[in-house]
Scaffold this active site. Structure first.
Site, PDB file in Angstrom:
ATOM      1  CG  ASP A  61       0.088  -0.220   2.548  1.00 48.54           C
ATOM      2  OD1 ASP A  61       1.293  -0.123   2.675  1.00 48.54           O
ATOM      3  OD2 ASP A  61      -0.478  -0.707   3.612  1.00 48.54           O
ATOM      4  CD  GLU A  96       0.767  -6.384   3.241  1.00 51.45           C
ATOM      5  OE1 GLU A  96       1.991  -6.770   3.937  1.00 51.45           O
ATOM      6  OE2 GLU A  96       0.593  -5.072   3.491  1.00 51.45           O
ATOM      7  CD  GLU A  99       0.368   4.521   4.537  1.00 52.22           C
ATOM      8  OE1 GLU A  99      -0.672   5.290   5.039  1.00 52.22           O
ATOM      9  OE2 GLU A  99       1.450   4.790   4.392  1.00 52.22           O
ATOM     10  CG  HIS A 101       6.506   4.799  10.376  1.00 51.65           C
ATOM     11  ND1 HIS A 101       6.134   3.601  10.927  1.00 51.65           N
ATOM     12  CD2 HIS A 101       6.252   4.729   9.053  1.00 51.65           C
ATOM     13  CE1 HIS A 101       5.749   2.681  10.065  1.00 51.65           C
ATOM     14  NE2 HIS A 101       5.376   3.566   8.692  1.00 51.65           N
ATOM     15  NE  ARG A 135       3.670  10.033   4.142  1.00 53.07           N
ATOM     16  CZ  ARG A 135       4.252  11.113   3.407  1.00 53.07           C
ATOM     17  NH1 ARG A 135       3.633  12.382   3.313  1.00 53.07           N
ATOM     18  NH2 ARG A 135       5.503  11.061   2.842  1.00 53.07           N
ATOM     19  CG  HIS A 172      10.430   6.340   9.326  1.00 53.40           C
ATOM     20  ND1 HIS A 172      10.724   7.177   8.553  1.00 53.40           N
ATOM     21  CD2 HIS A 172       9.721   5.277   8.622  1.00 53.40           C
ATOM     22  CE1 HIS A 172      10.390   6.768   7.409  1.00 53.40           C
ATOM     23  NE2 HIS A 172       9.869   5.610   7.563  1.00 53.40           N
TER      24      HIS A 172
HETATM   25  C1  UD1 Z   1       6.156   5.170   3.624  1.00 56.20           C
HETATM   26  C2  UD1 Z   1       5.151   4.520   3.337  1.00 56.20           C
HETATM   27  C3  UD1 Z   1       4.515   3.598   4.621  1.00 56.20           C
HETATM   28  C4  UD1 Z   1       5.418   2.857   4.919  1.00 56.20           C
HETATM   29  C5  UD1 Z   1       6.835   3.400   5.421  1.00 56.20           C
HETATM   30  C6  UD1 Z   1       8.180   2.627   5.735  1.00 56.20           C
HETATM   31  C7  UD1 Z   1       3.784   5.518   1.686  1.00 56.20           C
HETATM   32  C8  UD1 Z   1       2.737   6.465   1.228  1.00 56.20           C
HETATM   33  N1  UD1 Z   1       4.051   5.336   2.869  1.00 56.20           N
HETATM   34  O1  UD1 Z   1       5.990   6.009   4.751  1.00 56.20           O
HETATM   35  O2  UD1 Z   1       3.309   2.780   3.968  1.00 56.20           O
HETATM   36  O3  UD1 Z   1       5.190   2.089   6.168  1.00 56.20           O
HETATM   37  O4  UD1 Z   1       7.053   4.231   3.959  1.00 56.20           O
HETATM   38  O5  UD1 Z   1       9.365   3.119   6.033  1.00 56.20           O
HETATM   39  O6  UD1 Z   1       4.451   5.149   0.705  1.00 56.20           O
HETATM   40  N2  UD1 Z   1      13.637   9.450   4.231  1.00 56.20           N
HETATM   41  C9  UD1 Z   1      15.063   9.501   4.327  1.00 56.20           C
HETATM   42  N3  UD1 Z   1      15.744   8.222   4.209  1.00 56.20           N
HETATM   43  C10 UD1 Z   1      15.251   6.938   3.890  1.00 56.20           C
HETATM   44  C11 UD1 Z   1      13.743   6.979   4.322  1.00 56.20           C
HETATM   45  C12 UD1 Z   1      13.054   8.236   4.359  1.00 56.20           C
HETATM   46  O7  UD1 Z   1      15.866  10.642   4.381  1.00 56.20           O
HETATM   47  O8  UD1 Z   1      15.868   6.074   4.012  1.00 56.20           O
HETATM   48  C13 UD1 Z   1      12.943  10.734   4.732  1.00 56.20           C
HETATM   49  C14 UD1 Z   1      12.696  11.420   3.209  1.00 56.20           C
HETATM   50  O9  UD1 Z   1      13.118  12.738   3.531  1.00 56.20           O
HETATM   51  C15 UD1 Z   1      11.380  11.279   3.109  1.00 56.20           C
HETATM   52  C16 UD1 Z   1      10.874  10.957   4.326  1.00 56.20           C
HETATM   53  O10 UD1 Z   1      11.937  10.477   5.085  1.00 56.20           O
HETATM   54  O11 UD1 Z   1      10.942  12.346   2.430  1.00 56.20           O
HETATM   55  C17 UD1 Z   1       9.392  10.183   4.358  1.00 56.20           C
HETATM   56  O12 UD1 Z   1       9.721   9.059   3.581  1.00 56.20           O
HETATM   57  P1  UD1 Z   1       8.431   8.373   2.948  1.00 56.20           P
HETATM   58  O13 UD1 Z   1       9.014   7.020   2.051  1.00 56.20           O
HETATM   59  O14 UD1 Z   1       7.702   9.540   2.055  1.00 56.20           O
HETATM   60  O15 UD1 Z   1       7.667   7.688   4.103  1.00 56.20           O
HETATM   61  P2  UD1 Z   1       6.283   7.663   4.491  1.00 56.20           P
HETATM   62  O16 UD1 Z   1       5.166   7.906   3.323  1.00 56.20           O
HETATM   63  O17 UD1 Z   1       6.164   8.204   5.701  1.00 56.20           O
END
Ligand code: UD1
Length: 378
Positions: free
Chosen positions: A98, A120, A134, A209, A211, A241
């Protein structure tokens, strides 16, 4: 005969973890060739997960930017993924769960006329805003998919209710069970925590973590801090996270507590044994709910609704909500009552037998006419 090219597309850490067993199963299936398309939605966290399972993407779209919005991600993934899938000669695309990656790649594949297999599939919370976005991503992906790999009978029933044809739905079990058992069985707990355990201390693993929880994450973290203060004999470990929104909410609230260890996100090879060694998982994650159930570790779910009701019914999951007072009360109740924790530990695992990936590969082989329909497990 040339093998069918099955492109596994993912971009976040949990997708990589739960798709790794599928990659291996497809690799071992005659007539199928697995390829990986990474969107790079989570640069560092994804790369860590790939190395644990020794996987290398064949293509990487590298879309992540700092503080990316959902619209940014969508606008970058959809056109690039479509082009790349065409170049890769994909006969089928597998997406997981998702995330933005899952939905956007499914949409691109649909535009390209490439069939989508949804791993899934069929999880529903029934509330479009929880988890956000999600619940929408998984419903939208379900509209586009040809094959649906539902982890449980309940998720298959959700898909049937939405009008999907039974022919394309396979109840496989959860690939998270395959992954967590494999890794927790082969990697020992990392030394500082092993010593704590050997000294008789009990560990609690925390993750948070989502949103939709971010507006009250600071208050939720403060509530967790009060629980930790009430239980100085326990040691809390929270891999935070990398999202700046999460870091900014959590670190000020919990950073100075003696028995609350805030650490960088863990590789799955460290996370799996840590979860297995914990007395409780307190989490708003989806995957940890299944991993706790598979390992026989009680889970307090820091959300108001879950798309994984089977674990609540079986008794291994307890909905603690995201209201700070309510989650504090629920955690204090659980941690203060060994009998409740023991009952949760001995609950049945409703998420499968650890052989989900093999079933998914067989169903794909059937789709391409390479084998009989595997009808003994649907
Ligand atoms: C996303 C998924 C969520 C999942 C989660 C697992 C969507 C809509 N949501 O969450 O379902 O549970 O991933 O982690 O797709 N960032 C880094 N380095 C990383 C990872 C993240 O710097 O390795 C920072 C980035 O600035 C990014 C922010 O974290 O902009 C959020 O990452 P993102 O993948 O957008 O996370 P979510 O949408 O919260």
């Amino acid at each position: 005969m040339t093998s069918k090219r099955i492109v596994l597309a993912f971009g976040t850490r949990p997708e990589a973890t739960k798709m790794a067993p599928v990659y291996r199963a497809v690799e071992q299936t005659c007539g199928l060739q697995p390829l990986i398309l990474s969107t790079g939605q989570q640069r560092q966290m994804l790369d860590g997960a790939l190395s644990v399972f020794d996987l290398t993407p064949d293509h990487d779209l590298n879309v992540m930017t700092d503080r990316q919005t959902l619209a940014d991600l969508t606008a970058r993934i959809v056109p690039q993924a479509g082009r790349t899938l065409r170049e890769m000669g994909a006969d089928m695309v597998l997406v997981h769960g998702d995330t933005s990656t899952s939905f956007c790649v499914a949409l691109s594949a649909f535009y390209e006329g490439i069939p989508v297999g949804h791993v899934e599939a069929g999880l529903r919370s029934g509330n479009l805003r929880e988890p956000f976005p999600e619940e929408a991503n998984r419903r939208l992906t379900g509209v586009l998919s040809t094959l649906d790999f539902a982890p449980t009978g309940g998720s298959k029933a959700n898909l049937l209710r939405e009008g999907k044809s039974e022919t394309g739905i396979f109840v496989t079990g959860q690939t998270a069970v395959d992954a967590v058992r494999e890794v927790a069985g082969r990697v020992p707990l990392r030394p500082p925590w092993r010593q704590r355990l050997e000294a008789g201390q009990r560990l609690v693993t925390v993750t948070m973590h989502r949103r939709e929880n971010q507006p009250m994450m600071r208050e939720m973290a403060e509530a967790l801090g009060r629980v930790a203060r009430a239980h100085p004999e326990l040691h809390f470990i929270y891999p935070v996270h990398l999202s700046p929104a999460v870091q900014e909410a959590v670190r000020p609230a919990l950073g100075s507590l003696e028995n609350f260890e805030l650490i960088e996100p863990l590789d799955y090879s460290e996370m799996a044994p840590l979860m297995a060694a914990s007395v409780l998982l307190a989490t708003d994650s989806g995957g940890l709910q299944e991993e706790g159930a598979a390992l026989g570790v009680p889970v307090a779910v820091l959300r108001n609704v879950t798309e994984r009701p089977e674990g609540v019914e079986a008794g291994v999951l307890r909905l603690a909500g995201n209201d700070p007072q309510q989650l504090e009360a629920t955690l204090l109740e659980l941690l203060g009552d060994e009998r409740q924790l023991e009952a949760m530990r001995s609950a049945r695992n409703p998420y499968g037998d650890g052989k989900a990936a093999g079933r998914i590969a067989q169903a794909i082989a059937w789709h391409f006419g390479l084998t009989q329909r595997p009808d003994d497990w649907q």
